[in-house]
Design an enzyme around this catalytic site. Structure first.
Site, short mmCIF file in Angstrom:
data_model
loop_
_atom_site.label_atom_id
_atom_site.label_comp_id
_atom_site.label_asym_id
_atom_site.label_seq_id
_atom_site.Cartn_x
_atom_site.Cartn_y
_atom_site.Cartn_z
N HIS A 34 0.86 -1.18 0.00
CA HIS A 34 0.00 0.00 0.00
C HIS A 34 0.90 1.24 0.00
O HIS A 34 2.13 1.13 -0.10
CB HIS A 34 -0.95 -0.01 1.20
N LEU A 35 0.28 2.41 0.10
CA LEU A 35 1.04 3.66 0.01
C LEU A 35 2.13 3.75 1.07
O LEU A 35 3.19 4.33 0.82
CB LEU A 35 0.08 4.85 0.14
N GLY A 36 1.89 3.17 2.24
CA GLY A 36 2.92 3.18 3.27
C GLY A 36 4.20 2.50 2.82
O GLY A 36 5.31 3.03 2.97
N HIS A 37 4.07 1.31 2.23
CA HIS A 37 5.24 0.59 1.72
C HIS A 37 5.94 1.39 0.62
O HIS A 37 7.17 1.48 0.57
CB HIS A 37 4.83 -0.76 1.12
N GLN A 150 7.63 3.45 10.82
CA GLN A 150 7.51 3.64 12.26
C GLN A 150 6.20 3.09 12.82
O GLN A 150 6.04 3.00 14.04
CB GLN A 150 7.63 5.12 12.61
N MET A 186 -2.12 3.09 7.81
CA MET A 186 -2.21 2.16 6.69
C MET A 186 -1.57 0.83 7.06
O MET A 186 -0.50 0.77 7.64
CB MET A 186 -1.53 2.74 5.45
N SER A 187 -2.26 -0.25 6.72
CA SER A 187 -1.80 -1.60 7.03
C SER A 187 -2.41 -2.56 6.04
O SER A 187 -3.55 -2.37 5.59
CB SER A 187 -2.23 -1.99 8.45
#
EC number: 6.3.2.1
Length: 282
Positions: A34-37, A150, A186-187
């Site tokens: 997702h966008l976090g990655h 984080q 996000m997860s």
């Protein structure tokens, strides 16, 4: 982007870059990106000449009753997203490549003390699995830099401690949590939530923000935690843990600590969500 499950192919390509004096950043993932990655990949790209990513759903870090088999595998979509974000090399090993003798016979890495608390207490053996796979991936890729989110604050601290204790010449970078519009971190596991549950889950971040305000106002830690637990339960969560720690040592927070971290894990239905917030008091 080159995609391979071969350890030797990864080493060959990284060596070719190194012989030209170029730097390598690494972003390990379990896929279902997702966008976090992708933010981690872009951060890696800004810090090194080349970016290596990995996708490996690590069985060693899943407990007996956890979602290993159900964990989403979306390799084709992940590859496209990684190319767009700037990755040039993708390592996609199978469990038999990573653990050729099986997990029971695998040498493992365990970071003491920190690994047994909070998520480690709720998920026995989880951080041993994390430390082992990350150590192994570091040995395969041999990056200059590795980038982590984080959102998994305790995991990040476990990895930083491992790198320091084992004298690994790798700089560990932590990137701020990327959130949905509601504030929900996000997860990959957010996909298990219904639309209504996602809206309810936004209470986690709202609660962390309120706790931070109360800590800065000088309210006692125990009182802050007690009130917040009630708010989380009232929103439909089953609490796993909610605690405040020293952000550097991971010891129980003290009023004299300049930087603290609030950490929470709670279940929305069958889905376990985690979040955290760093609070600077001085």
């Amino acid at each position: 982007m080159i995609t391979t499950e071969s350890i030797s192919a990864i080493r060959k390509q990284v060596l070719a870059w190194r012989l030209k004096g170029e730097t390598v950043a690494f972003v390990p993932t379990m896929g279902n990106l997702h966008l976090g990655h992708l933010t981690l990949v872009r951060e890696a790209k800004s810090r090194a000449d080349h970016v290596v990513a990995s996708i490996f759903v690590n069985p060693m870090q899943f407990g007996q009753n956890e979602d290993l088999d159900a964990y989403p595998r979306t390799l084709s979509d992940d590859q496209s997203a990684l190319v767009e974000a700037g990755a040039e090399l993708l390592f996609t090993p199978t469990p038999s490549i990573i653990y050729p003798k099986g997990m029971e016979a695998q040498t493992f890495v365990e970071v003491p003390l920190i690994s047994d608390q909070l998520c480690g207490e709720s998920r026995p053996g989880h951080f041993r699995g994390v430390a082992t796979i990350v150590c192994k991936l570091f040995n395969i890729v041999q990056p200059d830099i590795a980038v982590f989110g984080q959102k998994d604050f305790q995991q990040l601290l476990v990895i930083k401690t491992m790198v320091e204790d084992l004298s690994m010449p790798i700089e560990i970078i932590g990137v701020e949590t990327i959130r949905e519009d509601s504030g929900l971190a996000m997860s990959s596991r957010n996909g298990y939530l219904t639309a209504a549950q996602k809206q309810q889950a936004a209470v986690l971040k709202q609660t962390l923000d309120k706790m931070a305000i109360e800590l800065r106002a000088g309210k006692q830690t125990d009182e802050v935690i007690s009130t917040a637990k009630q708010a989380i339960s009232a929103a439909g969560f089953d609490n796993d843990y909610l605690d405040i720690r020293n952000a550097k040592t991971f010891n129980k927070a003290d009023s004299s600590d300049a930087e603290q971290v609030i950490l929470v894990a709670a279940y929305m239905g069958a889905t376990r969500l985690i979040d955290n917030l760093i609070v600077k008091l001085k």
